[in-house]
Design an enzyme around this catalytic site. Structure first.
Site, PDB file in Angstrom:
ATOM      1  CG  ASN A  89      -9.033 -14.087 -43.303  1.00  0.00           C
ATOM      2  OD1 ASN A  89     -10.119 -14.397 -42.820  1.00  0.00           O
ATOM      3  ND2 ASN A  89      -7.884 -14.407 -42.732  1.00  0.00           N
ATOM      4  CG  HIS A 119     -15.279   9.266 -59.132  1.00  0.00           C
ATOM      5  ND1 HIS A 119     -16.491   9.056 -59.745  1.00  0.00           N
ATOM      6  CD2 HIS A 119     -15.337   8.604 -57.951  1.00  0.00           C
ATOM      7  CE1 HIS A 119     -17.257   8.324 -58.962  1.00  0.00           C
ATOM      8  NE2 HIS A 119     -16.575   8.032 -57.869  1.00  0.00           N
ATOM      9  CB  ALA A 144      -4.785  -7.709 -42.119  1.00  0.00           C
ATOM     10  CB  ALA A 162      -0.562  -5.811 -42.205  1.00  0.00           C
ATOM     11  CE  LYS A 185      12.541  -9.273 -45.305  1.00  0.00           C
ATOM     12  NZ  LYS A 185      13.148  -9.814 -44.086  1.00  0.00           N
TER      13      LYS A 185
END
Length: 190
Positions: A89, A119, A144, A162, A185
Site C-alpha cells: 500500500n 550503523h 499499517a 498496525a 495469538k
C-alpha cells in the site's frame, strides 16, 4: 565495485566501511533509485508501466500481479525480491541494501518501513553500515505503520498488527503486535 559484488557482500552480511568503494556504490545506486522513484511517484502510470519501473528499479523480472501503490520509496532498489500476487500500500519505505524478500500473497499496509541497514554502535565506526536481510513469508499480512528491522523473518501466514515495531523473528501462523512486537495469538485455521 560492481553491483553483483556488492549484493554478494550483503548476502554475507559484511560491514560496509564508511568511504569504502561499497559505500560509494550505495550512494550511486541511491541516486539512480531516486530518479526512478520520482517518475514512479510523480506521474500517472498504467499497471504495466509501473511494473516496468519496478523491473528497472530491482534489475529483475517482477511478476505483473505485484501491485506497489505510490508513493513508494526504495533507498537502493537492487535488493528487493518480490514473489507473486503481492500488494504494497501507499507510503511504504524500503531500505533494501541488506535484502528484502517478500513471499507470494503478502499484504503490506500503508507507511510500512523495512530497514535492512544499521550503523555500527561504536562511535569511531558509526558511519559504517551493517546489513541484515528481511524475509516476509507467504500469505503474510503486515498492518499499517509497521516498522520491520533488519535480520527479521516473518513466518508464513503471520499477521503483524498496525503500528508494531518488529525486532525479532515472527513464528508462522501467529499474530504479533506492539513495541516491540510480541505474540498475541495464533492465526485462526480454516
Amino acid at each position: 565495485m560492481e553491483l553483483q559484488e556488492f549484493i554478494d557482500m550483503m548476502e554475507r552480511r559484511e560491514t560496509v566501511p564508511a568511504g569504502s568503494p561499497a559505500h560509494e556504490l550505495m550512494h550511486r545506486c541511491y541516486a539512480e533509485s531516486q530518479r526512478l522513484m520520482l517518475d514512479y511517484n510523480s506521474n500517472l502510470h498504467t499497471d504495466a508501466e509501473r511494473n516496468a519501473l519496478l523491473c528497472e528499479l530491482t534489475g529483475m523480472k517482477v511478476h505483473p500481479s505485484v501491485k506497489v501503490m505510490a508513493p513508494f520509496q526504495a533507498d537502493f532498489g537492487k535488493n528487493i525480491h518480490f514473489g507473486k500476487n503481492i500488494f504494497v500500500n501507499a507510503g511504504c519505505k524500503f531500505q533494501d541494501h541488506g535484502g528484502i524478500f517478500i513471499g507470494d500473497n503478502a499484504l503490506i499496509g500503508h507507511n510500512c518501513v523495512m530497514a535492512t541497514i544499521n550503523h555500527d554502535l561504536r562511535p569511531s565506526h558509526r558511519g559504517d553500515n551493517i546489513p541484515a536481510p528481511i524475509h516476509i513469508g507467504r500469505n503474510v499480512w503486515i498492518g499499517a505503520n509497521v516498522t520491520i528491522l533488519g535480520g527479521v523473518t516473518i513466518g508464513e501466514n503471520a499477521i503483524v498488527a498496525a503500528g508494531a515495531v518488529v525486532t525479532k523473528d515472527v513464528a508462522p501462523n501467529t499474530i504479533v503486535g506492539g513495541i516491540p512486537a510480541k505474540f498475541i495469538k495464533q492465526v485462526p485455521q480454516e
